[in-house]
Write a protein that holds these residues in place. Structure first.
Motif, PDB file in Angstrom:
ATOM      1  N   VAL A 122       0.837  -1.213   0.000  1.00  0.00           N
ATOM      2  CA  VAL A 122       0.000   0.000   0.000  1.00  0.00           C
ATOM      3  C   VAL A 122       0.867   1.257   0.000  1.00  0.00           C
ATOM      4  O   VAL A 122       0.606   2.208  -0.742  1.00  0.00           O
ATOM      5  CB  VAL A 122      -0.957  -0.019   1.213  1.00  0.00           C
TER       6      VAL A 122
ATOM      7  N   SER B  11       1.078   4.140  -2.628  1.00  0.00           N
ATOM      8  CA  SER B  11       0.741   5.500  -2.196  1.00  0.00           C
ATOM      9  C   SER B  11       1.758   6.524  -2.711  1.00  0.00           C
ATOM     10  O   SER B  11       1.409   7.667  -2.985  1.00  0.00           O
ATOM     11  CB  SER B  11       0.631   5.567  -0.674  1.00  0.00           C
TER      12      SER B  11
ATOM     13  N   ILE C  42      -5.914   6.443  -1.266  1.00  0.00           N
ATOM     14  CA  ILE C  42      -4.643   5.765  -1.048  1.00  0.00           C
ATOM     15  C   ILE C  42      -3.981   6.285   0.226  1.00  0.00           C
ATOM     16  O   ILE C  42      -3.306   5.543   0.925  1.00  0.00           O
ATOM     17  CB  ILE C  42      -3.729   5.909  -2.294  1.00  0.00           C
TER      18      ILE C  42
ATOM     19  N   LEU D  53      -5.679   4.528   2.989  1.00  0.00           N
ATOM     20  CA  LEU D  53      -5.212   3.132   3.041  1.00  0.00           C
ATOM     21  C   LEU D  53      -3.810   3.054   3.636  1.00  0.00           C
ATOM     22  O   LEU D  53      -3.494   2.131   4.403  1.00  0.00           O
ATOM     23  CB  LEU D  53      -5.229   2.506   1.648  1.00  0.00           C
TER      24      LEU D  53
ATOM     25  N   SER E  41      -2.960   0.845   6.703  1.00  0.00           N
ATOM     26  CA  SER E  41      -2.037  -0.292   6.596  1.00  0.00           C
ATOM     27  C   SER E  41      -0.959  -0.194   7.672  1.00  0.00           C
ATOM     28  O   SER E  41      -0.534  -1.222   8.223  1.00  0.00           O
ATOM     29  CB  SER E  41      -1.427  -0.365   5.201  1.00  0.00           C
TER      30      SER E  41
END
Lengths: 655, 217
Positions: free
Chosen positions: A222, A226, A236, A239, A243
């Motif tokens: 991730v 990103s 993103i 996320l 993450s």
């Protein structure tokens, strides 16, 4: 006391984290996207909570403390950022300090992550060889922080537009370049260390590392995405924060060993649903593209058809992916579960005995010391497959895993320790084998009960035999002797009379004759109860039996002696068979045989009569069968019409 | 006739003693067990020892074991064993001996016959109970050498085994002495027993042998 103090520290640190977070959120609120504020606050709090939980449960493990430290670093950075933002907005003094901290605060945070990757899960290095990684990271920090924070290049990151601490004279670019390189080396080293650990690990540690590695992989994927998409999608960025948040959670699960073994399911599900999402999205896209070309884009039909394709493909695709994932990533477990499924199939078809499950588990889990103990609910004891009460003293270096079914204890697996080549995936394998274990348990329970019934029946027969022996003795040595004595007294009286009264002499003569008849009757009665000849052995008893028969009886009997119960059972078989031959078979000749062989005594009665006898014909034969079975033997009758009758009893004489 | 009695039940022991006394004999000793039996026999040198098969302490075969010992030490003393029931296992080796008898206990009620048997044994003859003889001559085993005998010969054989003389057999079977002699000659021939004075005991030997071979399966 000391424990309490130790526990108080993580809680205090978490409280501190919480307080700083609240302050940081209050400062930042409204001055940056809301998700930014909340998600980084969440990350900080999660790190703090995970650290506090781990540090209080396992205070000797550095990981918990490191998470706590990382949490405080994180929220301090958030606080600095918030201060910078709020100060610029409100015109407060010192906003530049917040901005300045913001320029380099991610670097010590990075060091923290490197150390956690390096030291997870036990807080110790793999070996001294890896000491270069923390040194490398520390040097990166020492060079990188001034290299970055004192550089004039940071000017755009300040609300004022210039870095008040910029030092033109310093070779900040060079410091930064070396620092970043060292930082990368350290990060790479930490990742490699994690991979090395994962490869070398087994048992519990492997499960722990799997949890952390899964979260780390997701975070790496991730975060990489990103970098590319940071400016294009807010999603993103969300996320990325999430993450990172998942890492302390995974670490916490791993170290606390809460549902540790579920990691395989989680990995498998992640892979399956990840691949499923990609595949279904591709299918949707392809369908839309193809149909769009045909029907014109934007058609409702196109969307409907694509949705239909995705909906139809979902279930079969998921099954296939699951299978493929199991095959690829869990070959051993996959094979194990398939073997158990095959065994259950064999069980259903009656090709396998459920008791073989222990052997199968031993084989599948590669643990030759594995043993199953079944729980008997009635007596509340654990027994082995033979129904014997299990006496496995603890401390034989094996672990015990209880198996339950519907909340009640079912069995216990005794196996080698999971850490040292012991059974991995035991819970899944045992769960899959649950049905077989349950059936085996029921059979053990049943067998135990049957054994008890058999034993008590044998005891009853033995007690009956003993009672017969006692009655026979009483008749012979008591009543019969007494009658003889009375008879002798009468004879003496007769002698004394010496013919003085012929009528009295006559009466006495009659009385003596009566007594003789009574004695003979008593003797017959005693013989029916239990032939005294059995004391001398089966062969004499059988010959006595033959001698009294009104037809020709041949006896071929071993002179060997057997346990009382066996001899008695054999005798009664012969006696009953002979009685039947005399009464019903119209036989002219009977052969009695008693021969030892193969740990058994085989007794047979064969006649040359009309045949056609059946066990149900008379209660005599049925009772006989009970007696033979009580000795653990078997009684059989061959009696076709015209071929005579042969009654055979096989009596085990090992007990 | 001087008699020693070994019988554990007091009433029966006394009854037996009276029986012999009434019959004009002398009871020199009566014992309740087999312990001192041999010593008593050695001391008194009786003509006859009357002994119960079952004696204390185990009530199994103490009497028979004592009988064997007496016959070994004093072959000339007659031994008459009494039993409650027929058993051949213990006594079969004693059957062919001179001066040995084995009778069911209730035979004592037939006083005359019993005393005759006792005297026969005391004089070196034999006395086997007819039920025991029936057992010994009953068919059993694969080959039955007695199978070749006629019914009459078998009757004569059984009475010989009981210990009766030819004359007594003749009386019992309502036959002439000559006929009995003929039967005896024939059956001895069929059983492969050389003719001689002691035909009876030879018959017993054959029966004992048959019985023993049966036991061995």
């Amino acid at each position: 006391m000391k424990g309490l103090q130790l526990k108080a520290i993580p809680v205090t640190l978490f409280g501190l984290t919480l307080a700083i977070t609240v302050a940081a959120v209050a400062l930042s609120l409204g001055l940056e996207p809301l998700y930014d504020t909340l998600l980084y606050a969440l990350l900080g709090l999660t790190l703090g909570a995970a650290g506090a939980v781990v540090a209080s449960q396992h205070p000797r493990n550095r990981i918990g403390w490191m998470f706590l430290g990382l949490a405080i670093l994180n929220v301090l950075a958030d606080l600095a950022q918030g201060w910078g933002l709020r100060a610029a907005e409100q015109g407060w003094p010192g906003g530049a300090a917040g901005d300045w901290i913001q320029t380099w605060s991610w670097m010590p945070t990075g060091l923290g992550w490197v150390l956690i990757f390096l030291l997870f899960p036990d807080g110790r290095l793999i070996s001294r060889r890896w000491r270069f990684v923390p040194w490398c990271a520390a040097l990166a920090l020492v060079l990188g922080v001034p290299g970055r924070s004192l550089s004039p290049d940071r000017d755009p990151e300040f609300a004022s537009g210039s870095n008040p601490l910029a030092v033109e004279a310093l070779p900040t670019d060079a410091l930064m370049a070396v620092g970043m390189t060292l930082h990368l080396v350290a990060a790479l080293g930490a990742v490699v260390a994690l991979v090395v650990r994962l490869r070398r690990s087994h048992g519990v540690e492997r499960q722990q590392l799997k949890w952390f590695a899964l979260a780390a992989t997701i975070a790496v994927v991730v975060l990489s995405l990103s970098f590319a998409l940071w400016d294009h999608s807010a999603l993103i960025r969300v996320l990325a924060a999430l993450s990172l948040t998942s890492l302390p959670i995974a670490a916490c699960v791993a170290i606390l060993r809460y549902r540790l073994y579920d990691i395989d399911v989680v990995i498998s599900r992640t892979l399956v649903y990840g691949a499923l999402t990609v595949a279904l999205a591709a299918a949707f896209g392809a369908t839309t593209l193809v149909l769009g070309a045909a029907l014109g884009s934007g058609s409702a039909w196109t969307t409907a058809a694509a949705t239909l394709v995705v909906a139809t493909a979902f279930r079969p695709l998921r099954a296939r992916l699951q299978d493929a994932v199991d095959r690829r990533f869990n070959r051993a477990r996959h094979a194990a579960l398939e073997r158990i499924a095959g065994f259950l199939e064999d069980l259903r078809a009656g090709r396998a005995a459920p008791e073989r499950i222990e052997e199968l588990l031993r084989d599948i889990l590669a643990d030759p010391r594995l043993e199953l103990r079944f729980f008997l609910p009635e007596s509340e004891v654990y027994v082995d497959a033979n129904g014997r009460a299990a006496t496995d003293p603890p401390g034989d270096g094996r672990e015990r895993t209880a198996i339950g079914r519907a909340g009640a204890p079912l069995a216990m697996v005794i196996h080698g320790p999971a850490g040292e080549g012991g059974p991995e995936g035991l819970p899944q394998v045992v769960e899959a084998a649950g049905l077989a274990i349950e059936i085996a348990r029921l059979r053990v329970d049943l067998r135990r009960h049957l054994d008890e019934v058999k034993a008590s029946r044998a005891r009853l027969v033995a007690a009956g035999d003993e009672e017969r022996r006692r009655i026979e003795r009483d008749l012979h040595d008591g009543a019969q002797q007494r009658l003889v004595s009375i008879g002798l007294a009468l004879r003496h009286a007769q002698h004394e009379l010496n013919g003085a009264s012929p009528s009295a002499g006559h009466a006495l003569e009659g009385a003596v004759a009566e007594i003789a008849v009574a004695i003979e009757e008593l003797r017959e009665l005693a013989r029916g109860v239990r032939p005294a000849q059995l004391d001398a052995g089966l062969a004499p008893a059988l010959r006595e039996l033959a001698g009294r028969a009104p037809l020709r009886v041949e006896v071929a009997a071993t002179a060997e002696r057997f346990p009382h119960g066996v001899e008695a059972a054999a005798y009664f078989v012969a006696s009953e068979g002979l009685t039947n031959a005399i009464k019903h078979a119209r036989a002219s000749r009977v052969v009695l045989r008693a021969a030892p062989g193969d740990g058994r005594l085989v007794v047979s009665v064969a006649d040359d009569g009309v045949g056609g006898a059946r066990a149900s014909d008379g209660s005599g034969l049925a009772g006989l069968s009970d007696r033979v079975i009580a000795q653990g033997g078997a009684l059989s009758i061959e009696s076709d019409p015209g071929t005579g009758t042969r009654l055979t009893a096989e009596l085990p004489c090992g007990w | 006739m001087r008699v020693v009695i070994a019988e554990d039940q007091v009433l029966l022991r006394e009854g037996l003693g009276r029986l012999f006394v009434d019959g004009g004999h002398e009871v020199v000793a009566s014992l309740g067990d087999a312990d001192r039996l041999v010593a008593t026999v050695t001391g008194h040198r009786p003509d006859l020892v009357l002994v119960d098969v079952r004696l204390p302490p185990t009530f199994t075969d103490e009497g028979v074991r004592a009988a064997k010992e007496i016959k070994e030490i004093h072959p000339d003393v007659g031994v008459l064993v009494l039993s409650q029931h027929v058993e051949t296992t213990h006594v079969v080796s004693l059957v062919p001996l001179a001066g040995f008898g084995y009778l069911l206990k209730d035979r004592v009620l037939e006083v005359g016959e019993f005393l005759a048997s006792a005297e026969r044994v005391a004089q070196g003859g034999s006395a086997l109970d007819r039920q025991i003889v029936a057992r010994l001559v009953s068919p059993g085993g694969g080959s039955d050498p007695l199978g070749e005998l006629t019914e009459r010969e078998r009757d004569v054989l059984e009475l010989m085994a009981e210990g009766l003389t030819n004359a007594a057999i003749a009386r019992r079977l309502y036959l002439s002495a000559r006929t009995v002699e003929t039967h005896v000659r024939h059956l001895l021939m069929k059983l492969d027993i050389p003719e001689g004075e002691d035909g009876h005991r030879r018959v017993l030997a054959v029966l004992a042998h048959l019985s023993a071979t049966q036991s061995q399966y």
